[in-house]
Scaffold this motif. Structure first.
Motif, mmCIF file in Angstrom:
data_model
loop_
_atom_site.group_PDB
_atom_site.id
_atom_site.type_symbol
_atom_site.label_atom_id
_atom_site.label_comp_id
_atom_site.label_asym_id
_atom_site.label_seq_id
_atom_site.Cartn_x
_atom_site.Cartn_y
_atom_site.Cartn_z
ATOM 1 N N PRO A 283 -12.139 -4.495 24.535
ATOM 2 C CA PRO A 283 -11.082 -5.281 25.183
ATOM 3 C C PRO A 283 -11.086 -6.697 24.596
ATOM 4 O O PRO A 283 -12.143 -7.177 24.217
ATOM 5 N N CYS A 284 -9.994 -7.341 24.520
ATOM 6 C CA CYS A 284 -9.843 -8.701 23.947
ATOM 7 C C CYS A 284 -9.479 -8.662 22.466
ATOM 8 O O CYS A 284 -9.061 -9.671 21.921
ATOM 9 N N VAL A 285 -9.685 -7.521 21.808
ATOM 10 C CA VAL A 285 -9.342 -7.453 20.382
ATOM 11 C C VAL A 285 -7.883 -7.033 20.231
ATOM 12 O O VAL A 285 -7.451 -6.047 20.821
ATOM 13 N N GLU A 286 -7.154 -7.805 19.436
ATOM 14 C CA GLU A 286 -5.744 -7.493 19.192
ATOM 15 C C GLU A 286 -5.612 -6.470 18.056
ATOM 16 O O GLU A 286 -4.954 -5.458 18.201
ATOM 17 N N SER A 287 -6.242 -6.770 16.921
ATOM 18 C CA SER A 287 -6.133 -5.852 15.796
ATOM 19 C C SER A 287 -7.256 -6.088 14.793
ATOM 20 O O SER A 287 -7.840 -7.177 14.738
ATOM 21 N N VAL A 288 -7.536 -5.040 14.043
ATOM 22 C CA VAL A 288 -8.514 -5.128 12.957
ATOM 23 C C VAL A 288 -7.809 -4.649 11.686
ATOM 24 O O VAL A 288 -7.204 -3.585 11.675
ATOM 25 N N CYS A 289 -7.852 -5.447 10.635
ATOM 26 C CA CYS A 289 -7.215 -5.053 9.363
ATOM 27 C C CYS A 289 -8.283 -4.963 8.289
ATOM 28 O O CYS A 289 -9.217 -5.774 8.278
ATOM 29 N N THR A 290 -8.117 -4.039 7.361
ATOM 30 C CA THR A 290 -8.970 -4.079 6.160
ATOM 31 C C THR A 290 -8.572 -5.328 5.372
ATOM 32 O O THR A 290 -7.477 -5.877 5.571
ATOM 33 N N LYS A 291 -9.439 -5.730 4.454
ATOM 34 C CA LYS A 291 -9.094 -6.917 3.655
ATOM 35 C C LYS A 291 -7.814 -6.672 2.856
ATOM 36 O O LYS A 291 -7.019 -7.580 2.660
ATOM 37 N N GLU A 292 -7.610 -5.421 2.451
ATOM 38 C CA GLU A 292 -6.396 -5.109 1.675
ATOM 39 C C GLU A 292 -5.154 -5.290 2.563
ATOM 40 O O GLU A 292 -4.169 -5.900 2.134
ATOM 41 N N GLU A 293 -5.228 -4.745 3.777
ATOM 42 C CA GLU A 293 -4.078 -4.867 4.703
ATOM 43 C C GLU A 293 -3.814 -6.333 5.041
ATOM 44 O O GLU A 293 -2.676 -6.794 5.040
ATOM 45 N N ALA A 294 -4.900 -7.071 5.354
ATOM 46 C CA ALA A 294 -4.742 -8.475 5.745
ATOM 47 C C ALA A 294 -4.174 -9.301 4.595
ATOM 48 O O ALA A 294 -3.301 -10.155 4.797
ATOM 49 N N ALA A 295 -4.649 -9.010 3.376
ATOM 50 C CA ALA A 295 -4.172 -9.762 2.210
ATOM 51 C C ALA A 295 -2.671 -9.562 2.050
ATOM 52 O O ALA A 295 -1.928 -10.522 1.813
ATOM 53 N N LYS A 296 -2.233 -8.313 2.215
ATOM 54 C CA LYS A 296 -0.826 -7.988 2.013
ATOM 55 C C LYS A 296 0.049 -8.567 3.128
ATOM 56 O O LYS A 296 1.073 -9.198 2.890
ATOM 57 N N LYS A 297 -0.411 -8.354 4.347
ATOM 58 C CA LYS A 297 0.401 -8.744 5.506
ATOM 59 C C LYS A 297 0.465 -10.264 5.686
ATOM 60 O O LYS A 297 1.488 -10.800 6.074
ATOM 61 N N TYR A 298 -0.643 -10.946 5.413
ATOM 62 C CA TYR A 298 -0.714 -12.384 5.731
ATOM 63 C C TYR A 298 -0.911 -13.265 4.492
ATOM 64 O O TYR A 298 -1.295 -14.431 4.627
ATOM 65 N N ASN A 299 -0.656 -12.726 3.317
ATOM 66 C CA ASN A 299 -0.719 -13.533 2.089
ATOM 67 C C ASN A 299 -2.072 -14.216 1.891
ATOM 68 O O ASN A 299 -2.159 -15.412 1.610
ATOM 69 N N LEU A 300 -3.136 -13.435 2.084
ATOM 70 C CA LEU A 300 -4.502 -13.969 1.982
ATOM 71 C C LEU A 300 -5.182 -13.499 0.689
ATOM 72 O O LEU A 300 -4.839 -12.435 0.163
ATOM 73 N N PRO A 301 -6.169 -14.250 0.188
ATOM 74 C CA PRO A 301 -6.900 -13.800 -1.002
ATOM 75 C C PRO A 301 -7.954 -12.762 -0.598
ATOM 76 O O PRO A 301 -8.817 -13.051 0.233
ATOM 77 N N MET A 302 -7.880 -11.579 -1.185
ATOM 78 C CA MET A 302 -8.712 -10.461 -0.742
ATOM 79 C C MET A 302 -10.208 -10.725 -0.887
ATOM 80 O O MET A 302 -11.017 -10.196 -0.148
ATOM 81 N N ASP A 303 -10.572 -11.572 -1.848
ATOM 82 C CA ASP A 303 -12.003 -11.773 -2.114
ATOM 83 C C ASP A 303 -12.651 -12.837 -1.231
ATOM 84 O O ASP A 303 -13.817 -13.155 -1.395
ATOM 85 N N LYS A 304 -11.918 -13.379 -0.273
ATOM 86 C CA LYS A 304 -12.496 -14.474 0.530
ATOM 87 C C LYS A 304 -12.448 -14.216 2.032
ATOM 88 O O LYS A 304 -12.721 -15.117 2.823
ATOM 89 N N ILE A 305 -12.069 -13.007 2.446
ATOM 90 C CA ILE A 305 -11.815 -12.777 3.882
ATOM 91 C C ILE A 305 -12.679 -11.656 4.458
ATOM 92 O O ILE A 305 -12.334 -11.055 5.466
ATOM 93 N N GLY A 306 -13.835 -11.432 3.816
ATOM 94 C CA GLY A 306 -14.740 -10.393 4.311
ATOM 95 C C GLY A 306 -14.209 -9.010 3.974
ATOM 96 O O GLY A 306 -13.320 -8.849 3.140
#
Ligand SMILES: [Zn+2]
Length: 372
Positions: A283-306
């Motif tokens: 409970p309290c967790v909204e979502s979990v993304c793989t680094k690939e998903e997060a990079a794509k969805k939120y314009n993040l660098p894949m090698d710096k976000i765990g």
């Protein structure tokens, strides 16, 4: 060269702005526009100063937090020098073209991270006495006070009046927003003070190109969750890295924020699916993304976000507690997807309001016009 001013009110969600308390915001918007835009994700200070100053998303500028994790050494540390930003900022580009640049901030670490190619810089936290005198001001108040934001905006006003640099970036601290909800007397007084100085700055030269925005929003949280302690209890070998972490613990006593980067140690890799299912169902967790998903969805660098990025729900934050959970009615913080909405007020902007969807568009559009 056209004169440019960007004011970033740290943590200023739209609910701090009202006709009664910030009339100058409305007056300026009448000659320009006022709208809701989106910050970069995560909705954390350094990420968004980098975005606003460079006109780029995090996958290009490389800043994904106030705090970073070095996978090779296993060390976590604060981002406190200009080596972390991978692209030019508006200061770099315009300084090369001969522009005079200025950076004014409540917190001194903004200078350390973003102060490259800045001709004039001053902070509330580490003020240079000669510059303070040059601006005809008294020495500043403490960072975590009601008066700090007014002081830096007065400095901005006096600097423009005396010296009129070509590019001025001025930012406050989110101490007040972390501690006071929009309807409290403290928040109202704080916003009135900010509004007063913004009105005076605008009146110095109504033809100046001015953008007033925020790095991220701010929301009240009812529960703080120590996901690291929960991982440790479950014997899941996962490092929960909080990109919001900063040295100013008066802002977040528990370093609480709505996002974590999860680094899986070798031993955890076999249990990956089990661990992710456990976190997703917590409970309290909204979502979990793989680094690939997060990079794509939120314009993040894949090698710096765990290996994974986890976001808290609207009412919750992750934090460093003694126990696993803390119910609270006094915590206000950011970092999640729910603090992404930010106000944008502009006058003499280069484009119509519809072109500004993200905070990065302010400088992106300026740089595109310079280059074309
Ligand atoms: Zn902030």
């Amino acid at each position: 060269m056209d004169k440019l001013l960007i004011i970033v009110i740290d943590g200023c969600s739209s609910d701090y702005i009202s006709k009664e308390n910030t009339p100058n915001f409305y007056r300026i918007a009448k000659s320009g526009f006022c709208k809701c835009a989106k910050s970069s994700i995560p909705s954390v200070t350094n990420v968004n100063h980098a975005t606003i100053l460079s006109g780029k998303f995090p996958y290009e500028h490389g800043i994904v937090g106030n705090y970073y994790y070095n996978k090779e050494t296993g060390k976590q540390d604060f981002i406190e020098n200009s080596g972390f930003i991978k692209t030019d900022t508006i200061f770099d580009v315009l300084h090369r073209k001969g522009a005079k640049t200025a950076l004014l901030a409540v917190n001194a670490n903004i200078m350390e991270v973003f102060g490259r190619n800045v001709d004039f810089s001053i902070s509330v936290q580490k003020p240079n006495e000669i510059l303070v005198r040059f601006l005809d001001m008294e020495m500043p108040p403490k960072v975590g006070t009601l008066k700090a934001s007014g002081w830096i905006l007065e400095a901005c006003h006096n600097l423009i009046k005396k010296n009129n640099p070509d590019v001025v970036y001025c930012t406050t601290s989110d101490y007040m927003m972390h501690n006071f909800a929009p309807n409290t007397n403290e928040a109202i007084t704080h916003m009135q003070e900010i509004d007063k100085w913004i009105g005076k700055i605008y009146d110095l030269d109504p033809k100046r190109e001015i953008y007033i925005t925020a790095d991220h929003g701010m929301n009240k949280k009812s529960k703080i969750v120590n996901l690291q302690a929960i991982m440790d209890r479950m014997k899941y070998e996962v490092v929960c890295h909080p990109p919001i972490k900063d040295r100013y613990i008066e802002n977040h006593v528990y370093q609480e924020g709505g996002v974590l980067y999860l680094y899986f140690k070798e031993a955890a890799k076999d249990k990956k699916d089990e661990i992710i299912k456990f976190i997703e169902e917590y409970p309290c967790v909204e979502s979990v993304c793989t680094k690939e998903e997060a990079a794509k969805k939120y314009n993040l660098p894949m090698d710096k976000i765990g290996d994974y990025v986890v976001f808290a729900g609207e009412d919750y934050a992750f934090g460093e507690l003694d126990g696993e959970e803390l119910e609270t009615d006094c915590i206000r913080t950011h970092g999640s997807l729910y603090e992404r909405a930010i106000p944008l007020i502009a006058v003499n902007a280069r484009e119509e309001a519809a072109k500004y969807r993200y905070s990065r568009d302010i400088v992106r559009i300026i740089l595109e016009k310079i280059e074309s």
